[in-house]
Scaffold this active site. Structure first.
Site, PDB file in Angstrom:
ATOM      1  NE  ARG A   1     -43.570 -19.886 -41.800  1.00  0.00           N
ATOM      2  CZ  ARG A   1     -42.651 -19.903 -42.763  1.00  0.00           C
ATOM      3  NH1 ARG A   1     -41.899 -21.030 -42.850  1.00  0.00           N
ATOM      4  NH2 ARG A   1     -42.629 -18.923 -43.437  1.00  0.00           N
TER       5      ARG A   1
ATOM      6  CE  LYS B   1     -45.695 -11.601 -44.548  1.00  0.00           C
ATOM      7  NZ  LYS B   1     -46.080 -12.975 -45.048  1.00  0.00           N
TER       8      LYS B   1
ATOM      9  NE  ARG C   1     -38.021 -17.856 -42.929  1.00  0.00           N
ATOM     10  CZ  ARG C   1     -39.024 -16.978 -43.160  1.00  0.00           C
ATOM     11  NH1 ARG C   1     -38.896 -15.802 -44.026  1.00  0.00           N
ATOM     12  NH2 ARG C   1     -40.085 -17.131 -42.811  1.00  0.00           N
TER      13      ARG C   1
ATOM     14  NE  ARG D   1     -46.351 -13.246 -38.117  1.00  0.00           N
ATOM     15  CZ  ARG D   1     -45.389 -13.449 -39.092  1.00  0.00           C
ATOM     16  NH1 ARG D   1     -44.779 -12.029 -39.274  1.00  0.00           N
ATOM     17  NH2 ARG D   1     -45.201 -14.254 -40.064  1.00  0.00           N
TER      18      ARG D   1
ATOM     19  NE  ARG E   1     -38.919 -17.959 -47.895  1.00  0.00           N
ATOM     20  CZ  ARG E   1     -39.761 -17.586 -47.187  1.00  0.00           C
ATOM     21  NH1 ARG E   1     -40.248 -16.222 -47.295  1.00  0.00           N
ATOM     22  NH2 ARG E   1     -40.371 -18.071 -46.085  1.00  0.00           N
TER      23      ARG E   1
HETATM   24  P1  AP5 Z   1     -41.591 -13.873 -49.777  1.00  0.00           P
HETATM   25  O1  AP5 Z   1     -41.472 -12.529 -50.477  1.00  0.00           O
HETATM   26  O2  AP5 Z   1     -40.249 -14.225 -49.009  1.00  0.00           O
HETATM   27  O3  AP5 Z   1     -42.836 -14.395 -49.038  1.00  0.00           O
HETATM   28  P2  AP5 Z   1     -43.274 -13.554 -47.422  1.00  0.00           P
HETATM   29  O4  AP5 Z   1     -44.663 -13.175 -47.568  1.00  0.00           O
HETATM   30  O5  AP5 Z   1     -42.182 -12.344 -47.278  1.00  0.00           O
HETATM   31  O6  AP5 Z   1     -42.920 -14.882 -46.589  1.00  0.00           O
HETATM   32  P3  AP5 Z   1     -42.419 -15.049 -45.258  1.00  0.00           P
HETATM   33  O7  AP5 Z   1     -42.302 -16.605 -45.111  1.00  0.00           O
HETATM   34  O8  AP5 Z   1     -40.947 -14.481 -45.114  1.00  0.00           O
HETATM   35  O9  AP5 Z   1     -43.475 -14.524 -44.372  1.00  0.00           O
HETATM   36  P4  AP5 Z   1     -43.733 -15.152 -42.995  1.00  0.00           P
HETATM   37  O10 AP5 Z   1     -44.745 -14.169 -42.560  1.00  0.00           O
HETATM   38  O11 AP5 Z   1     -43.689 -16.620 -42.565  1.00  0.00           O
HETATM   39  O12 AP5 Z   1     -42.114 -14.792 -42.222  1.00  0.00           O
HETATM   40  P5  AP5 Z   1     -41.443 -13.725 -41.167  1.00  0.00           P
HETATM   41  O13 AP5 Z   1     -40.278 -13.859 -41.591  1.00  0.00           O
HETATM   42  O14 AP5 Z   1     -42.468 -12.589 -41.187  1.00  0.00           O
HETATM   43  O15 AP5 Z   1     -41.795 -14.889 -51.094  1.00  0.00           O
HETATM   44  C1  AP5 Z   1     -41.876 -16.295 -50.854  1.00  0.00           C
HETATM   45  C2  AP5 Z   1     -41.199 -17.171 -51.927  1.00  0.00           C
HETATM   46  O16 AP5 Z   1     -42.382 -17.044 -53.150  1.00  0.00           O
HETATM   47  C3  AP5 Z   1     -40.062 -16.590 -52.815  1.00  0.00           C
HETATM   48  O17 AP5 Z   1     -39.187 -17.680 -53.049  1.00  0.00           O
HETATM   49  C4  AP5 Z   1     -40.300 -15.826 -53.781  1.00  0.00           C
HETATM   50  O18 AP5 Z   1     -39.224 -15.787 -54.827  1.00  0.00           O
HETATM   51  C5  AP5 Z   1     -41.718 -16.134 -54.316  1.00  0.00           C
HETATM   52  N1  AP5 Z   1     -42.459 -15.289 -54.696  1.00  0.00           N
HETATM   53  C6  AP5 Z   1     -42.755 -14.100 -54.157  1.00  0.00           C
HETATM   54  N2  AP5 Z   1     -43.889 -13.521 -54.958  1.00  0.00           N
HETATM   55  C7  AP5 Z   1     -44.289 -14.194 -55.810  1.00  0.00           C
HETATM   56  C8  AP5 Z   1     -45.148 -14.135 -57.139  1.00  0.00           C
HETATM   57  N3  AP5 Z   1     -45.773 -13.110 -57.153  1.00  0.00           N
HETATM   58  N4  AP5 Z   1     -45.309 -15.316 -57.874  1.00  0.00           N
HETATM   59  C9  AP5 Z   1     -44.390 -16.391 -57.762  1.00  0.00           C
HETATM   60  N5  AP5 Z   1     -43.411 -16.692 -56.761  1.00  0.00           N
HETATM   61  C10 AP5 Z   1     -43.364 -15.544 -55.638  1.00  0.00           C
HETATM   62  O19 AP5 Z   1     -41.843 -14.462 -39.785  1.00  0.00           O
HETATM   63  C11 AP5 Z   1     -40.956 -15.591 -39.399  1.00  0.00           C
HETATM   64  C12 AP5 Z   1     -41.313 -16.038 -37.801  1.00  0.00           C
HETATM   65  O20 AP5 Z   1     -41.103 -15.087 -37.059  1.00  0.00           O
HETATM   66  C13 AP5 Z   1     -42.755 -16.252 -37.665  1.00  0.00           C
HETATM   67  O21 AP5 Z   1     -43.282 -17.662 -37.855  1.00  0.00           O
HETATM   68  C14 AP5 Z   1     -42.942 -15.940 -36.286  1.00  0.00           C
HETATM   69  O22 AP5 Z   1     -42.530 -17.085 -35.376  1.00  0.00           O
HETATM   70  C15 AP5 Z   1     -41.741 -14.704 -35.828  1.00  0.00           C
HETATM   71  N6  AP5 Z   1     -42.411 -13.470 -36.209  1.00  0.00           N
HETATM   72  C16 AP5 Z   1     -42.166 -12.650 -37.260  1.00  0.00           C
HETATM   73  N7  AP5 Z   1     -42.988 -11.424 -36.921  1.00  0.00           N
HETATM   74  C17 AP5 Z   1     -43.738 -11.841 -35.799  1.00  0.00           C
HETATM   75  C18 AP5 Z   1     -44.652 -10.862 -35.142  1.00  0.00           C
HETATM   76  N8  AP5 Z   1     -45.162  -9.795 -35.591  1.00  0.00           N
HETATM   77  N9  AP5 Z   1     -45.497 -11.528 -34.221  1.00  0.00           N
HETATM   78  C19 AP5 Z   1     -44.866 -12.665 -33.734  1.00  0.00           C
HETATM   79  N10 AP5 Z   1     -43.900 -13.449 -34.052  1.00  0.00           N
HETATM   80  C20 AP5 Z   1     -43.606 -12.891 -35.375  1.00  0.00           C
END
Ligand code: AP5
Length: 215
Positions: free
Chosen positions: A172, A14, A161, A88, A127
């Site tokens: 997660r 994402k 992270r 979410r 990552r």
């Molecule tokens: P990346 O693009 O970083 O993936 P992502 O989907 O953004 O993953 P996140 O881990 O950031 O998502 P998340 O939802 O767990 O975390 P968030 O910060 O929202 O890609 C990942 C890796 O894969 C990279 O190394 C990239 O290079 C590689 N890659 C990407 N695309 C690829 C492809 N096509 N092929 C090969 N490799 C690829 O949330 C973190 C925490 O915050 C949550 O756990 C929660 O505690 C809190 N939080 C955030 N939002 C909320 C909410 N709305 N409600 C409640 N809690 C929340």
């Protein structure tokens, strides 16, 4: 087509795709994960409150994230908003619908990025991000440049992270399947849902998103 949700499990890609849309289509990325990490880095009361929950891999309360989104929506976005990691839960989805309708805005597409658990583990455990501009890297598929400098901003600050470890990732993923995946049915019923193969390469996923957005 403009306001979109990128929906998918941790590591689905994402953030990677959102950054590209920001750079090329003048869209504004609203990542609740980034906002919460910024609050932690700034040492705010809210940041301190959510730090342990995030490190464990659990979701923070709906009230906190809805408040963050409400505040950012008011700034507006000429090129449209990318909701990354929000909503979410079903209450967050209902709150977003109300916020958008109050501001006379609509949701154009919800893009579900489908990636299996095995690939997610590999992606998240490899990552890293640039500590200055947030450019996303991966040890195997997009390694940090040998020059030691970020390709985007030249910084030498590499970050990993605290929640990118096997135990947090398990939590997660559980949180995703239990609380977030019901949104797939929710948006399907509303006629907003589009699906893509998130296992495809970064460029191919990018093309699929452009096609869905009609750009
Ligand atoms: P990346 O693009 O970083 O993936 P992502 O989907 O953004 O993953 P996140 O881990 O950031 O998502 P998340 O939802 O767990 O975390 P968030 O910060 O929202 O890609 C990942 C890796 O894969 C990279 O190394 C990239 O290079 C590689 N890659 C990407 N695309 C690829 C492809 N096509 N092929 C090969 N490799 C690829 O949330 C973190 C925490 O915050 C949550 O756990 C929660 O505690 C809190 N939080 C955030 N939002 C909320 C909410 N709305 N409600 C409640 N809690 C929340």
């Amino acid at each position: 087509m403009r306001n979109i949700i990128l929906l998918g499990p941790p590591g689905a890609g994402k953030g990677t795709q959102a950054r590209y849309l920001v750079d090329t289509k003048q869209m504004v990325q609203l990542s609740t994960g980034d906002m919460l990490r910024d609050a932690q880095a700034a040492g705010t009361e809210m940041g301190k409150k959510v730090a342990a929950i995030m490190a464990e891999g659990k979701l923070v309360t709906d009230q906190i994230v809805i408040g963050l989104i409400r505040e950012k929506l008011q700034d507006g976005a000429e090129g449209g908003f990318i909701f990354d990691g929000f909503p979410r839960t079903l209450p967050q989805a209902d709150a977003l619908a109300k916020l958008l309708s109050d501001m006379d805005m609509k949701l154009d597409a919800v893009i579900e990025m489908q990636v299996d658990d095995e690939a997610l583990v590999a992606r998240v455990s490899g990552r890293s991000t640039c500590g200055q501009c947030g450019e996303v890297y991966h040890d195997e598929t997009k390694p940090w440049p040998e020059s030691g400098e970020c390709i985007n901003c030249g910084s030498t600050q590499v970050k990993r992270r605290p929640d990118d470890n096997a135990e947090s990732l398990k939590t997660r993923l559980n949180e995703y399947y239990k609380k977030t995946s019901p949104l797939i049915g929710y948006y399907y019923a509303k006629g907003n849902l589009q699906r893509l193969d998130g296992l495809a390469s970064i460029d191919e996923v990018r093309e699929s998103i452009s096609w869905i957005m009609g750009t």
